[in-house]
Motif scaffolding. Sequence first.
Motif, short mmCIF file in Angstrom:
data_model
loop_
_atom_site.label_atom_id
_atom_site.label_comp_id
_atom_site.label_asym_id
_atom_site.label_seq_id
_atom_site.Cartn_x
_atom_site.Cartn_y
_atom_site.Cartn_z
N ALA A 185 -41.21 65.42 -56.61
CA ALA A 185 -40.98 65.14 -55.19
C ALA A 185 -41.86 66.06 -54.37
CB ALA A 185 -39.51 65.34 -54.82
N GLY A 215 -42.98 58.11 -52.83
CA GLY A 215 -41.55 57.82 -52.84
C GLY A 215 -41.21 56.49 -53.47
N TYR A 220 -40.83 59.08 -58.91
CA TYR A 220 -40.47 59.87 -57.73
C TYR A 220 -38.96 60.09 -57.69
CZ TYR A 220 -41.02 62.04 -53.21
OH TYR A 220 -41.03 62.97 -52.19
#
Length: 436
Positions: A185, A215, A220
Amino acid sequence: MITGKVSRFTAAFILIALATASLTAAPAQTREEAIAATMTPYTGASVRGVDTSTLTGKVMCGYQGWFNCEGDGANRGWVHWVKSRGIPSPSNVKVDLWPDLSEFGADERFDTAFHHADGSVAQVFSSYKQATVLRHFQWMRDYGIDGVFVQRFVAGARSPDFHRQNNAVLAHCREGANRNGRTYAVMYDLSGLGAGKMDDVIDDWRQLHTRMKMGEDPAYLRHRGKPVVAVWGIGFNDKRAYTLEECRKLIEFLKSDGCTVMLGVPTYWRELKNDSVADPALHEIITLADIVSPWTVGRYNSPENAARYAEKQIKPDLAWCTEHHLDYLPVLFPGFSWRNMYGQNTNAIPRRKGEFFWRQFREAKAAGANMLYVAMFDEVDEGTAIFKCTNDVPPESEAPFVTFEGLPSDYYLRLTGTGTKMLRGELPPDSPLPKP
C-alpha cells in the motif's frame, strides 16, 4: 533516548537528495512527461498468496526504496548512502548497516570506496533497479512476511525527478507483490512538506489512482472493504510547516475518494503530550480516519522497557481506539543506530541478538494487537533494517558500522515471519526467541 520520529530529520534528507539530483542530472523532461512515462496500470501476472482484503492478522513492513547509486539509470547520483555527494567513503557515508549482496546480479552491484576485511571492494544496491526490488519481495514470500507500506516522501512532488524515482520504485513494488503473492500500500510521509502544499499530495494520489490505477490491482492492500492509503506525520510537535487543518483536508479527500485511511501519529497522541501537539483537534482528525499507528522507534531501548511501554501505552491506546471504532497498528523495530549519520556520540539501541525485537512481538500480542508494523524492511540508514545484512562490514578503521552480531543475514527476516505466525495465533504468545 531519541526524542522524535527517527525520520523527523527526513526533511533534511530530502533536501540533500533533491540537491544531489539537480547536480547530477539535467534531463529534458517535464513533470507531466515524467508522470506519463511512469504512471501506467499493472498488466502483469498476479499470484494468489496472502489475503489482501484485510490488514487484520498481518505484519507489514515499511519500505523506503530511496537508495540510488551513480550509474543506476535514475540520474540522481548517490542518494541516501551518503550525507552529501560523491561515492560512499569514510568521509561521507551515512548508513550504519551494510547490505548482504551475495544473491545480487552483477548489474545490481555498485562499487564504493570501502573494502571488506579480505580487501574486496564493498558494494551496495539501488532501489531503482527492478531486479533488486523484486528480490526483496521474493524474500518476503520466502520468509512469510505479508508485505509493505511503500514510503512516498511528497516534499518534492512537483519535480520530474520525484516521479521518475518514486513511481519506478512503486511500480517495482507493485510487480513484486503481485508476482510473489504479497501485498502493498502507499504511505505518504509528509516530512518536509511546506505550508500550503497539501494540494500537491492530493494531486499526487489523484494521479496515482487515475493513471496508475493504484488500489485496483489484486495485490494492493484493502481493509474495511476499501484500498488502504497511509498518511504519516500528523500531530507531531517538531515545528512542521503544514497545519492540522491541512491534514484534515487530505484525510477528507482520501475518504471521499473511497480509501481506508491509516494515520502515522506521535507516540503520545492520546495524551497530547511529549512528541505530540497539545491540540485537541488532533483527536478530531484521528477519528476521521480508520487506523491509528503511533511511531515508537526510539521510545524504549530494552526488552524490559518494551514491556512497560506495552502496558502503559499500547493497552490504553487500544481501548481508546476500540471506543472510537478505529483499528490500531503498533510499530515494532529491531534496533537503532545512526552513528555514521550524526557522529559517535549519538544514542544507539542494541538488537541483543533478536531479543529486543522478539519481546516487542510478544508484548504487542499480549496487549491485544491484531496487526503490526515493522520499521523498516530496508532502512540501513538508521540501523532498523530487517532484510539481509552482512556481518562482514568494512573495518572500524574506515567507519563504525554495526552488524547482526554474528547472526545469519536472514535472521531478522525469519524472526519477522515467525512473529507473524504468533500474531495470528499459529504459535503460542509466550513462544521463546527462535534459534539462529
